[in-house]
Motif scaffolding. Sequence first.
Motif, PDB file in Angstrom:
ATOM      1  N   GLU A 131       0.845  -1.194   0.000  1.00 20.35           N
ATOM      2  CA  GLU A 131       0.000   0.000   0.000  1.00 20.35           C
ATOM      3  C   GLU A 131       0.878   1.240   0.000  1.00 20.35           C
ATOM      4  N   ASN A 132       0.645   2.104  -0.986  1.00 22.20           N
ATOM      5  CA  ASN A 132       1.428   3.330  -1.149  1.00 22.20           C
ATOM      6  C   ASN A 132       2.924   3.037  -1.164  1.00 22.20           C
ATOM      7  N   GLY A 133       3.294   1.927  -1.808  1.00 20.84           N
ATOM      8  CA  GLY A 133       4.692   1.562  -1.961  1.00 20.84           C
ATOM      9  C   GLY A 133       5.321   0.852  -0.784  1.00 20.84           C
ATOM     10  N   GLU A 134       4.557   0.592   0.276  1.00 21.37           N
ATOM     11  CA  GLU A 134       5.084  -0.071   1.467  1.00 21.37           C
ATOM     12  C   GLU A 134       4.449  -1.443   1.639  1.00 21.37           C
ATOM     13  N   VAL A 135       5.281  -2.429   1.970  1.00 22.28           N
ATOM     14  CA  VAL A 135       4.788  -3.788   2.184  1.00 22.28           C
ATOM     15  C   VAL A 135       4.008  -3.814   3.512  1.00 22.28           C
ATOM     16  N   LYS A 136       2.718  -4.108   3.407  1.00 27.00           N
ATOM     17  CA  LYS A 136       1.850  -4.152   4.592  1.00 27.00           C
ATOM     18  C   LYS A 136       1.696  -5.565   5.139  1.00 27.00           C
ATOM     19  N   SER A 137       1.701  -6.552   4.236  1.00 25.77           N
ATOM     20  CA  SER A 137       1.611  -7.970   4.618  1.00 25.77           C
ATOM     21  C   SER A 137       2.473  -8.760   3.645  1.00 25.77           C
ATOM     22  N   LEU A 138       3.084  -9.814   4.159  1.00 22.92           N
ATOM     23  CA  LEU A 138       3.906 -10.675   3.310  1.00 22.92           C
ATOM     24  C   LEU A 138       3.695 -12.115   3.740  1.00 22.92           C
ATOM     25  N   PHE A 139       3.296 -12.929   2.771  1.00 20.18           N
ATOM     26  CA  PHE A 139       3.051 -14.342   3.004  1.00 20.18           C
ATOM     27  C   PHE A 139       4.001 -15.124   2.107  1.00 20.18           C
ATOM     28  N   VAL A 140       4.815 -16.008   2.690  1.00 17.09           N
ATOM     29  CA  VAL A 140       5.765 -16.808   1.922  1.00 17.09           C
ATOM     30  C   VAL A 140       5.563 -18.273   2.299  1.00 17.09           C
ATOM     31  N   GLU A 141       5.376 -19.099   1.283  1.00 12.37           N
ATOM     32  CA  GLU A 141       5.215 -20.529   1.532  1.00 12.37           C
ATOM     33  C   GLU A 141       6.541 -21.132   1.980  1.00 12.37           C
ATOM     34  N   SER A 142       6.490 -22.077   2.907  1.00 15.17           N
ATOM     35  CA  SER A 142       7.719 -22.720   3.381  1.00 15.17           C
ATOM     36  C   SER A 142       8.302 -23.669   2.335  1.00 15.17           C
ATOM     37  N   GLU A 143       7.466 -24.216   1.472  1.00 18.92           N
ATOM     38  CA  GLU A 143       7.894 -25.090   0.376  1.00 18.92           C
ATOM     39  C   GLU A 143       7.229 -24.595  -0.902  1.00 18.92           C
ATOM     40  N   ALA A 144       7.990 -24.506  -1.982  1.00 16.78           N
ATOM     41  CA  ALA A 144       7.475 -23.937  -3.234  1.00 16.78           C
ATOM     42  C   ALA A 144       6.184 -24.576  -3.756  1.00 16.78           C
ATOM     43  N   PRO A 145       6.006 -25.904  -3.671  1.00 13.80           N
ATOM     44  CA  PRO A 145       4.770 -26.482  -4.210  1.00 13.80           C
ATOM     45  C   PRO A 145       3.518 -26.209  -3.356  1.00 13.80           C
ATOM     46  N   GLU A 146       3.711 -25.784  -2.104  1.00 15.18           N
ATOM     47  CA  GLU A 146       2.566 -25.567  -1.216  1.00 15.18           C
ATOM     48  C   GLU A 146       1.794 -24.315  -1.607  1.00 15.18           C
ATOM     49  N   ILE A 147       0.480 -24.378  -1.402  1.00 20.16           N
ATOM     50  CA  ILE A 147      -0.370 -23.211  -1.594  1.00 20.16           C
ATOM     51  C   ILE A 147      -1.298 -23.157  -0.389  1.00 20.16           C
ATOM     52  N   THR A 148      -0.822 -22.530   0.659  1.00 18.19           N
ATOM     53  CA  THR A 148      -1.618 -22.400   1.882  1.00 18.19           C
ATOM     54  C   THR A 148      -1.782 -20.918   2.216  1.00 18.19           C
ATOM     55  N   VAL A 149      -0.700 -20.281   2.657  1.00 22.47           N
ATOM     56  CA  VAL A 149      -0.774 -18.867   3.060  1.00 22.47           C
ATOM     57  C   VAL A 149      -0.897 -17.920   1.877  1.00 22.47           C
ATOM     58  N   THR A 150      -0.650 -18.426   0.661  1.00 22.58           N
ATOM     59  CA  THR A 150      -0.744 -17.573  -0.532  1.00 22.58           C
ATOM     60  C   THR A 150      -2.012 -17.826  -1.345  1.00 22.58           C
ATOM     61  N   LYS A 151      -2.917 -18.615  -0.826  1.00 22.20           N
ATOM     62  CA  LYS A 151      -4.191 -18.852  -1.502  1.00 22.20           C
ATOM     63  C   LYS A 151      -4.955 -17.536  -1.600  1.00 22.20           C
ATOM     64  N   ALA A 152      -5.697 -17.362  -2.679  1.00 22.95           N
ATOM     65  CA  ALA A 152      -6.496 -16.148  -2.866  1.00 22.95           C
ATOM     66  C   ALA A 152      -7.426 -15.922  -1.671  1.00 22.95           C
ATOM     67  N   GLU A 153      -8.059 -16.970  -1.211  1.00 23.11           N
ATOM     68  CA  GLU A 153      -8.994 -16.880  -0.084  1.00 23.11           C
ATOM     69  C   GLU A 153      -8.302 -16.362   1.177  1.00 23.11           C
ATOM     70  N   THR A 154      -7.086 -16.849   1.433  1.00 23.97           N
ATOM     71  CA  THR A 154      -6.336 -16.444   2.615  1.00 23.97           C
ATOM     72  C   THR A 154      -5.921 -14.977   2.524  1.00 23.97           C
ATOM     73  N   VAL A 155      -5.370 -14.586   1.382  1.00 21.30           N
ATOM     74  CA  VAL A 155      -4.924 -13.200   1.204  1.00 21.30           C
ATOM     75  C   VAL A 155      -6.122 -12.259   1.253  1.00 21.30           C
ATOM     76  N   LEU A 156      -7.204 -12.641   0.607  1.00 24.20           N
ATOM     77  CA  LEU A 156      -8.427 -11.835   0.623  1.00 24.20           C
ATOM     78  C   LEU A 156      -8.950 -11.643   2.044  1.00 24.20           C
ATOM     79  N   GLY A 157      -8.899 -12.709   2.843  1.00 29.03           N
ATOM     80  CA  GLY A 157      -9.343 -12.634   4.234  1.00 29.03           C
ATOM     81  C   GLY A 157      -8.504 -11.714   5.090  1.00 29.03           C
ATOM     82  N   GLY A 158      -7.253 -11.477   4.693  1.00 31.96           N
ATOM     83  CA  GLY A 158      -6.362 -10.605   5.456  1.00 31.96           C
ATOM     84  C   GLY A 158      -6.440  -9.139   5.075  1.00 31.96           C
ATOM     85  N   LEU A 159      -7.258  -8.812   4.079  1.00 33.27           N
ATOM     86  CA  LEU A 159      -7.345  -7.404   3.641  1.00 33.27           C
ATOM     87  C   LEU A 159      -8.290  -6.577   4.505  1.00 33.27           C
TER      88      LEU A 159
END
Length: 159
Positions: A131-159
Amino acid sequence: MAIAVGSKLPAPPASLWENAPENSVTFPETGKIILLGVPGAFTPPCSSQIPEYIARYQEFADKGVAGIYVIAVNDIFCVKAWKEALAGGKDSQVHFCADSTGEYIKTLGLDFDASGLLGNHRSKRFAAVVENGEVKSLFVESEAPEITVTKAETVLGGL
């Protein structure tokens, strides 16, 4: 050093492209955007993750998101074909960006050695709310094939 919550988002290099080599990507300096880093276009996990962002784009927009930018360490032609495949041949409001050398992902500090499977360094799977050039939230998967914290539903819920 990796970006973190509170970091200023580095400007993308001229080599971060969308649709064609002459179309360098810039991010809006004001407003809210989402950056999604993925290990590779056309890989099964990435191709299952991104359609949810496309399908739920309006929900993100309703929460003030002005743009979603998917960044893959692939050449522009591969990324453009992937966009066309995932968006069903229609133009997508989700931006698909090619970081062919991984320069921008390395600048973000979110690269990893995927040479065993994908041939070179690639992007970790991440989602950053900026937001306005500043990282407000950052989600990084612990393993590349996983899709948990980066799921659209999860990110949307954190907005």
